[in-house]
Design a protein around this motif. Sequence first.
Motif, short mmCIF file in Angstrom:
data_model
loop_
_atom_site.label_atom_id
_atom_site.label_comp_id
_atom_site.label_asym_id
_atom_site.label_seq_id
_atom_site.Cartn_x
_atom_site.Cartn_y
_atom_site.Cartn_z
N ILE A 129 123.37 81.35 95.47
CA ILE A 129 124.25 81.70 96.40
C ILE A 129 123.62 83.18 96.93
CG2 ILE A 129 125.99 82.97 94.84
CD1 ILE A 129 128.00 81.98 97.17
N ILE A 130 123.16 84.18 96.09
CA ILE A 130 122.67 85.28 96.59
C ILE A 130 121.51 85.14 97.26
CG2 ILE A 130 121.71 87.55 95.43
CD1 ILE A 130 124.71 87.28 95.62
N ASN A 131 120.73 84.28 96.96
CA ASN A 131 119.45 84.05 97.54
C ASN A 131 119.85 83.53 99.29
OD1 ASN A 131 117.96 84.33 95.30
ND2 ASN A 131 117.61 82.37 94.93
N VAL A 132 120.73 82.70 99.29
CA VAL A 132 121.11 82.28 100.58
C VAL A 132 121.84 83.34 101.42
CG1 VAL A 132 122.65 80.77 101.86
CG2 VAL A 132 121.51 79.92 99.76
N LEU A 133 122.59 84.04 100.86
CA LEU A 133 123.40 85.20 101.72
C LEU A 133 122.46 86.50 101.88
CD1 LEU A 133 126.63 85.52 99.37
CD2 LEU A 133 126.05 84.53 101.64
N ALA A 134 121.58 86.52 100.83
CA ALA A 134 120.29 87.44 101.36
C ALA A 134 119.41 87.12 102.68
CB ALA A 134 119.22 87.83 100.16
N ARG A 135 119.07 86.03 102.83
CA ARG A 135 118.53 85.35 103.89
C ARG A 135 119.34 85.50 105.11
NH1 ARG A 135 116.22 85.58 100.16
NH2 ARG A 135 114.11 84.48 99.26
N PHE A 136 120.77 85.16 104.91
CA PHE A 136 121.54 84.92 106.00
C PHE A 136 122.20 86.62 106.43
CE2 PHE A 136 122.19 80.58 105.30
CZ PHE A 136 122.39 80.20 106.59
N SER A 137 121.78 87.62 105.63
CA SER A 137 122.18 88.77 105.91
C SER A 137 121.22 89.32 107.14
CB SER A 137 122.09 89.77 104.75
OG SER A 137 120.62 89.90 104.33
N LYS A 138 120.21 88.76 107.17
CA LYS A 138 119.23 89.15 108.47
C LYS A 138 119.36 88.80 109.57
CE LYS A 138 115.64 89.93 105.06
NZ LYS A 138 116.40 89.50 103.77
N VAL A 139 120.37 87.69 109.90
CA VAL A 139 121.03 87.40 111.11
C VAL A 139 121.47 88.54 111.92
CG1 VAL A 139 122.29 85.50 112.26
CG2 VAL A 139 121.17 84.87 110.09
N ASP A 140 120.95 88.51 113.02
CA ASP A 140 121.62 89.41 113.85
C ASP A 140 122.81 88.78 114.82
OD1 ASP A 140 122.06 92.01 114.95
OD2 ASP A 140 120.57 91.75 116.57
N ALA A 141 123.59 88.25 114.12
CA ALA A 141 124.67 87.67 115.06
C ALA A 141 126.05 87.45 113.93
CB ALA A 141 124.31 86.35 115.32
N ASP A 142 127.20 86.93 114.36
CA ASP A 142 128.19 86.68 113.68
C ASP A 142 128.10 85.32 113.01
OD1 ASP A 142 129.17 89.36 113.98
OD2 ASP A 142 130.75 88.70 115.60
N TRP A 143 128.28 85.14 111.61
CA TRP A 143 128.16 83.88 111.13
C TRP A 143 129.08 83.62 110.14
CZ3 TRP A 143 127.52 84.33 106.18
CH2 TRP A 143 126.63 85.15 105.46
N PHE A 144 129.55 82.42 109.93
CA PHE A 144 130.45 81.87 108.84
C PHE A 144 129.57 80.68 108.07
CE2 PHE A 144 133.96 79.20 107.57
CZ PHE A 144 134.68 80.54 107.10
#
Length: 712
Positions: free
Chosen positions: A182-197
């Motif tokens: 889960i941390i691997n996934v969230l770390a990658r998604f943290s670089k998304v320059d947009a709001d996400w869910f």
Amino acid sequence: MPLLPWHHRRAPPRRGVGRRRPLRGGVADLASCLAGCLLLVAAAAVLCLSSPSSRARSRGHHEDGGSRGSGIVPGGSGATTPRVTIFSAPRPPPEGSPARQELAVRSWLALPGNVSVVLLGAGPEAVALAARLGHRVTVDAAIDFAFTGTPFFHSMVARAQAATDTDICVLFDAEIVLLPEIINVLARFSKVDADWFLVSLSRNVTDFHYQLADSGSHWVQADGKEASFKKLQEIPADKWASESYDRGLIVAWNNPSSTLHAGVLPSFLYGRGAHNRWLAHEVLSSEMRLFFDASSLVLGSLSSMHELTSSKIGRLPSGSWEYSVNRHLAAIYGSYCCQVPARHFPMLHKVVKQSEDYMISKVDKLSLSDFFITKEGNAHGGNNLLKIQNISLSGYLQSYSSETSAPELPYYLDMLLELVADKNRSVVLGVAGASYRDMLMSWACRLHHLRLTNFIVCALDHETYEFSILQGLPVFIDPLSPKNVSIDDCHFGTKCFQQVTKVKSRIVLEILRLGYNVLLSDVDVYWFDNPVPFLYSLGPATFGAQSDEYNETGPINLPRRLNSGFYFARSDKATVTAMEMIVEHATNSGLSEQPSFYDVLCGENGTNRISNDKCLEPNTNLTVVFLNRDLFPNGAYKGLWEKHDVRATCKELGCFIIHNNWINKRKNKLHRQMSSGLWDYDPSSRLCLQEWSDRSIFRMIGQFHLFEDTNS
């Protein structure tokens, strides 16, 4: 649909639904056409979804002009670790397992990176757990609860949204063990320059025989041998988590200050089904955030399906009225209850893992069969667990479309009294109809803030009864209350007012006869502190009542100066007999009940007065004490409501309460209380105002019109 590595792609445009925060950095452009077919892929310009090892390979491939990973952009060695805050509400026994919850929280703390935990609730188990696990675990009791002790899901989400010290919020059941994936996934998604869910289903494992080592750095088997994270992820899952509890869904989102979805999150009871799926559906339908389905990844495990048998009070079996509340709310709020039109959802994407790369694919149609389960599934399989059916969302929603009838509490008055009364068998009674519904909630929220739980509400109409149930109040309805109570014309002196006041004394008498002491408090009484211990200390055969005298000097027990909107009556023979006399007198009177209190207890023209603040009823020897006005001021005393800072002024006097009376019209009463800051409820979100809430709006006179039509 092919799976594609995430590289320089852009997000689809948002539709104009509700109040939205625009995507940043120009990510709202469409991706280019490929072979004449549009492929909408939600991505940020600088996101890398590969693991560290595959990043190195992709860099090599890129230099060679090479292969599959050539489009993956590395995050860079200087990339910051996102701050992740996990929010969860532990369940007390027997509903929850302290051992499983501690194992789960330890697994969260063992995750790499910057992870902190907030346990929502004031239960002793949560406090003790936080004390054992260190400073990264905190307890926050500032959320809303039903009288059963069940937390409200909309309050939990609001608390997470109020977090200012985190990049990513994660919310899920307190017994789900998280794996490092889960941390691997969230770390990658943290670089998304947009709001996400992001949503993912945890796996349900019947027997989880692994423990964290004392240091929390690794897992061990029952025989003490170390177990790799890979081995944990390969544990066979018996089935997905059960719909009826809605426990298995993990949700995460970034930018907490940004709106999650269009509309208002209803007052779902946490852990009673429907709420997680409702939220996921509304986020997706609102198209305000990129929506990522990560259910194919094993991010967490629900170590053992624990059958819900009762709530905190030990009287709510599985499938009780609390589940009916959630089904009802899911059926009447948002688009969850309705047939979903056949259309594309541009924000919806599926996340999978190929080798060591995270890949995404655009999902053209909404068919989240992993998230939605038919009610008929209850007839399939063993162990009373629901089985997933491969159905469309609309089929699932239709199964809830009939759940529109409002739930009712399975309690009579005597049962509610037994549940809420304190150790001295004392209860606080509030009485309200639709015209004072918001004021009732502000009153109830204030009692919650004072950690006072021994209150009960008498609803004068069915609308208020249903509303109170959905707000988690211990409520009963008076079948003999007057009908057609006017919204704006039920203030002091009106015929409506006279009818309503006579209900109160009759209900108080009924409760006294059942053996409970009663503090009757109008809902326009603001509480600074809990006065029940003080009033109880007045002793037996003593009736304590607020004085309505406005002169600052002189007797406070003059004729017709007993206020029947705040008084304490003991369940003893003298008080019960006196209350019977008051009810009979009021029934035969053309006035409100208030004159009957004075004429019966103090005699007409005050013939039973003794000293300047007491009366003695001669037939029962009941002593009537007119309460000190510095401690229990009425609405005209010392002009307190006109002070610049009512709270500070009352604190200097040592006030227990202040009554918002001596003012005509409901609108004026609401205006005075909101603008003074003595207001604890947000009608727009149906949440109690907490320390993390924005209270400023309720001091702004110009905003008063926002709350004029909240009774619909």
